[in-house]
Every structure is written in C-alpha cells, then in structure tokens.
Design an enzyme around this catalytic site. Structure first.
Site, PDB file in Angstrom:
ATOM      1  N   THR A 344      58.068  -8.298  35.070  1.00 46.01           N
ATOM      2  CA  THR A 344      56.735  -8.249  34.489  1.00 46.01           C
ATOM      3  C   THR A 344      56.805  -7.893  33.007  1.00 46.01           C
ATOM      4  O   THR A 344      57.806  -7.360  32.553  1.00 46.01           O
ATOM      5  CB  THR A 344      55.925  -7.139  35.221  1.00 46.01           C
ATOM      6  N   GLY A 426      58.176  -3.527  36.403  1.00 52.62           N
ATOM      7  CA  GLY A 426      59.247  -3.047  37.242  1.00 52.62           C
ATOM      8  C   GLY A 426      58.943  -2.748  38.691  1.00 52.62           C
ATOM      9  O   GLY A 426      59.372  -1.710  39.196  1.00 52.62           O
ATOM     10  N   GLY A 427      58.215  -3.618  39.418  1.00 53.69           N
ATOM     11  CA  GLY A 427      58.092  -3.481  40.862  1.00 53.69           C
ATOM     12  C   GLY A 427      57.595  -2.118  41.302  1.00 53.69           C
ATOM     13  O   GLY A 427      56.576  -1.612  40.829  1.00 53.69           O
TER      14      GLY A 427
END
Length: 531
Positions: A344, A426-427
């Site tokens: 992202t 970052g998830g």
C-alpha cells in the site's frame, strides 16, 4: 527531500516517494487545495512507485471538510461477474491464486474514488483542471522514472512468481531482468491512459474508451472481470467510523476495511491507563490491545452488506471496557490469529482553509496480480485473493461481493484544536503503526519527527510473509525485549534498525493557529513539503 516540515501557512503534503511530494506541493503552489493536491499525488505515485500501488487497485479517503464534517470516500472494487467458486474449480484451483489473470478478479476502485474526490475538491473551491492534476503523472510515465531501492529489492524478490504474468516483464523488467537501483523505466501506455483521462474525464476509465480497452484485455488474459462490471461500478460516500477518546475524536474507514481494528486498538489501550512511553507497559499494552481488536476484526469485518451488525456497534463504550478488562497486564495472550497481508501507500495533505485529507491506495500484494494490461498500462490488483472458496468462510467469494481490506486511512480531531491525518502501509501492520505514531505523538507528546523515526514492531503478517510472531526493529532496548520474552511474547528481533517490514508512516497536521505541519517515515523514499 525533507522528512519533516512545519510552520507553513498555505498547505502541507507527505508521501512515501519524493516525486509524489513534489507533485502535491506544486498543486498547492498553484493555488490548489488539499484534495486537488492529493489527486495529483495519487496519480504520480502510481507512475513512480508501481510495486506499491497503481490505478488498477483500490483507494480510500477520509476528508475533513472546512465545516468540520468528516466523510469517507470508499473506492473498493467488487468481485467480477464471472468470479465464482465454480469458475475456480474449473481451473483446478483449491484457493484463489495470488498472481496471474485468476488473481485479477476485482474491479479497480481507486479511480472511482478519485471521481468523488474531484467533486469534493470543486465543492471546496478547487478550480484546477484535471489536466493540471495529472500532468506530473504523465511526465513520469512518458519520460521515465528512477527505480527506487524498494522497487529494485521487491522486483528481485518477487521475480519468480510474477515474471510469467501477462505484461509484467515488458513493464517492470529491464532486458528481461529485475532493474537495479537508479535504472530508468517508463510506463508509456499508462501515460497515454492518463492523457485520455485528462481529456475525457475520469469516468472514461469505466464507461468510455479506456474502460472498453481494459475489458478487452481482461477478457483476453482470462480474468473474470467483465465490461459490464466496469460500466456499473461506482465508488460511494460513507459515514466514517469514529470513537471518542480523552485526546479527541478518532475517525477511520468502515468495512470492508479494517478501520474498526485501528480504532479499537487505541480505545482499548486508553483504558489501560499507561503513563510511560517506550516502557514494557506501552509496547505490551498496544500488542495485547491489537490481539483483542484483531479477534473482533477477523470475526465480523466483511462486505458491509453481509455484516449482521453495523461496525460502529463494536465501538460501544461498554464493549470496549470489556475488551480492556480481558487484557493481562503482565502476560501475553496466545497468538496467532488469522494473518492478513498487504501492500500500500498512505499519503496526507492539509491546507489553510481547513481541509485535511488522509488517503490510502493499494494493489494488495507488491505488484498486485502482476498482470499489466497492454492497451492501457493498468497493473491489476490481486485484492480478491483475500476471498475464500470455502462456503463457510466469512469472506466467501461471490460475484459483486466486496473483499476484506487491510487498507484504512486515519484522521483525528483533537480536543486541543489540532486535526491530524495519519496512516501507513503494511497489512496487519497498518493499525499497529497507526497506534505507535498516535500514542507517541499525541498521548506522550513526542515531536512528530521523533514519533515517526522511533523503532516499531509488528505482530502478524505483511509483505506476503508467513511470519505471525512479534517482530521488532533492532533499536529497541535489550531490557525491554527481555521483559517481553519473559511475558510470553514470541519475539523476533530483526537485523535492521529501520525495516521496511514496519511499513511507511506519515502525518499531516493542521494546528489551531493556522500553521501546518507534516512528516514522513525515514524507512520510505519520500518526505514532506509545504508552502
């Protein structure tokens, strides 16, 4: 490029790539507002940071308007009409593959959210033509952009699984090999797409010539997304989720994003009444708050049309009190839960009129599906890989269904008069890095640049990694790490002092005296600027 800037009077921007920062600053200089600056940044960063995001992905906005109202613009793309479990069984798939045409199963929603943002910009006095907003993106695509350290590393790392995807080699390799840092690459077909959008309008992406070409290429490579899926797509305006804390009111995006988890972490943590920054209580408290929030997220967050209760109900004071009571102040709770990956970019902007923008744009994993459509240069996301083919699963695949999103931009309206847009990529790391920056800067009054620089941790998965333990940068104090180990945390100390695993955080702040401040992460390739 400066990582921190303060004292500006007209506007500030921050982004993980210097070219995006410059594009936003240039729009502010020309008299554009914060929303217009963000549209320019969103286009530019797709041109120069394609391993992290692209216009074939999704995007979410939080906009604090001059009136004080906060709105969410939700650019989540649904699964295509042909995306059924039967379709994948016909292709001998037990699960949705993460790369290739079968991974490109959702409509790109980012441009749809740009359309709503452009309307909001004009409603706030924006007058710059779309051609001006997209000019930097066209230039970088057509003339070439410089490959960053992160793009070179991730192209090398993901080369084996991406190289056979249609269009990947031609778009992102150099002489059929991963590029080196400093190499120049072009996205010429994407430049033509941006030029067409500037001339015909953003709607052309879905219902015009560009949409027709996208659909034709998707059909040719075997994606389950159809022309009809593109033609009927529209991003939506939604009420954001919010929670009121002692510091102020915090906002985030509703499902299908994990904004609920980000708000829950900080609300649970506040109830622990921890006074000392960088202490065992601080880090342990945030990690344990994360576990509580993620358990709720994994149980309930899905396409909002399928949720039995509105997400806001999980931010009820009594429910948050109960969650906080379940946190053991001395011992780590068992872990892991279901991991969530992601890739992202987050960017922020604010201007003197009172507009504050928090924006996130993604293709899910690095390089998404790795499929680049030749006619338009669009790199398709693989967000639909988060669907399950198991009919018992919360996020079960069905045509038209919205996938679960790790994306979630954050915004806070503070009691002291400041308005802060903040976020990261970052998830599973997104809610955690948001909590790290917020607690350090707002609760414990660290300077913004210090809070962004400070060592971070990650519980769970990001970057397509299978790790689910508690990873920490090497700059943490050894005594703190020993205490965390003694409390039962499965700690893995990374060799890097500044690790990309922790994501790239940033913030843009409007102060009550009218001055503006922004900062961005030293782990990234960007910075902050203002006028």
């Amino acid at each position: 490029m400066d990582l921190h800037t303060a004292g500006h009077r007209r506007g500030v921007v921050c982004a993980p790539h210097s070219a995006a920062v410059e594009a936003g600053r240039a729009i502010l200089t020309e008299g554009g507002n914060a929303i217009e600056a963000m549209i320019a940044m969103a286009a530019t960063i797709a041109a120069v940071y394609p391993h992290m995001n692209h216009i074939g992905g999704d995007g979410f906005w939080l906009i604090r308007e001059r009136s004080g109202r906060v709105r969410a613009l939700m650019g989540a793309g649904p699964a295509g009409a042909k995306a059924t479990p039967a379709f994948y069984r016909e292709h001998q798939c037990d699960e949705i593959p993460p790369r290739g045409p079968l991974a490109a199963l959702t409509v790109p929603g980012a441009i749809g959210a740009w359309m709503l943002a452009l309307e909001a910009a004009k409603a706030s006095g924006g007058k710059l033509p779309l051609e001006t907003l997209l000019a930097d993106a066209v230039k970088h695509c057509a003339q070439g952009y410089t490959v960053t350290r992160s793009q070179a590393h991730l192209t090398e790392h993901k080369h084996g699984e991406s190289k056979d995807a249609p269009g990947f080699t031609a778009a992102f390799l150099k002489d059929s090999k991963p590029p080196k840092v400093g190499d120049m690459l072009k996205q010429e077909a994407l430049a033509a797409t941006f030029e067409q959008l500037a001339h015909a309008g953003l709607e052309d992406f879905y219902r015009g010539d560009i949409g027709r070409e996208i659909a034709r290429d998707l059909e040719r490579i075997g994606s389950p997304v159809t022309r009809g899926d593109l033609e009927k797509y529209a991003a939506v305006v939604a009420a954001p989720l919010s929670v009121t804390l002692e510091a102020g009111t915090l906002y985030n995006t509703p499902p299908p994003t994990q904004g609920l988890a980000s708000l829950m972490i900080l609300a649970i943590y506040e109830r622990l009444r921890i006074s000392q920054a960088e202490s065992f209580d601080h880090i342990h408290g945030l990690v344990e708050s994360t576990k509580r929030a993620f358990q709720v997220r994994d149980r309930v967050v899905t396409d909002p049309a399928r949720m039995p209760k509105p997400a806001q109900t999980f931010l009820d004071k009594a429910l948050l009190d109960t969650q906080a009571e379940k946190v053991d102040r001395r011992k780590a709770a068992p872990w892991p839960a279901r991991p969530g990956g992601g890739d992202t970019v987050w960017m922020g902007a604010a201007d003197a009129s009172g507009l504050v923008v928090s924006y996130i744009q993604s293709i899910y994993w690095e390089f998404g599906s790795a499929c680049v459509l030749p006619s338009t240069g669009v790199l398709m996301q693989n967000r639909g890989a988060s669907f399950s083919l198991d009919s018992r699963a919360l996020n079960y695949l069905a045509p038209g269904r919205l996938p679960f999103h790790t994306l979630n931009p954050a915004l806070a309206v503070l009691r002291d008069g400041r308005v802060m847009a903040y976020g990261t990529m970052g998830g599973d790391g997104q809610p955690q890095s948001q909590a790290a920056v917020f607690t350090r800067h707002i609760l414990y009054r660290q300077a913004l640049d210090v809070a962004l620089d400070a060592p971070r941790w990650l519980l769970g998965r990001t970057w397509g990694s299978s790790h689910t333990n508690l990873r920490m940068e090497s700059r943490f104090d050894g005594n703190l790490i020993d205490r965390l180990l003694s409390a039962g945390h499965d700690v893995d100390v990374l060799p890097e002092a500044y690790s990309d695993t922790m994501g790239h955080s940033g913030a843009a702040i409007l102060h009550p005296n009218g001055t503006l401040e922004a900062g961005h992460d030293p782990r990234a390739d960007g910075g902050a600027a203002g006028v």
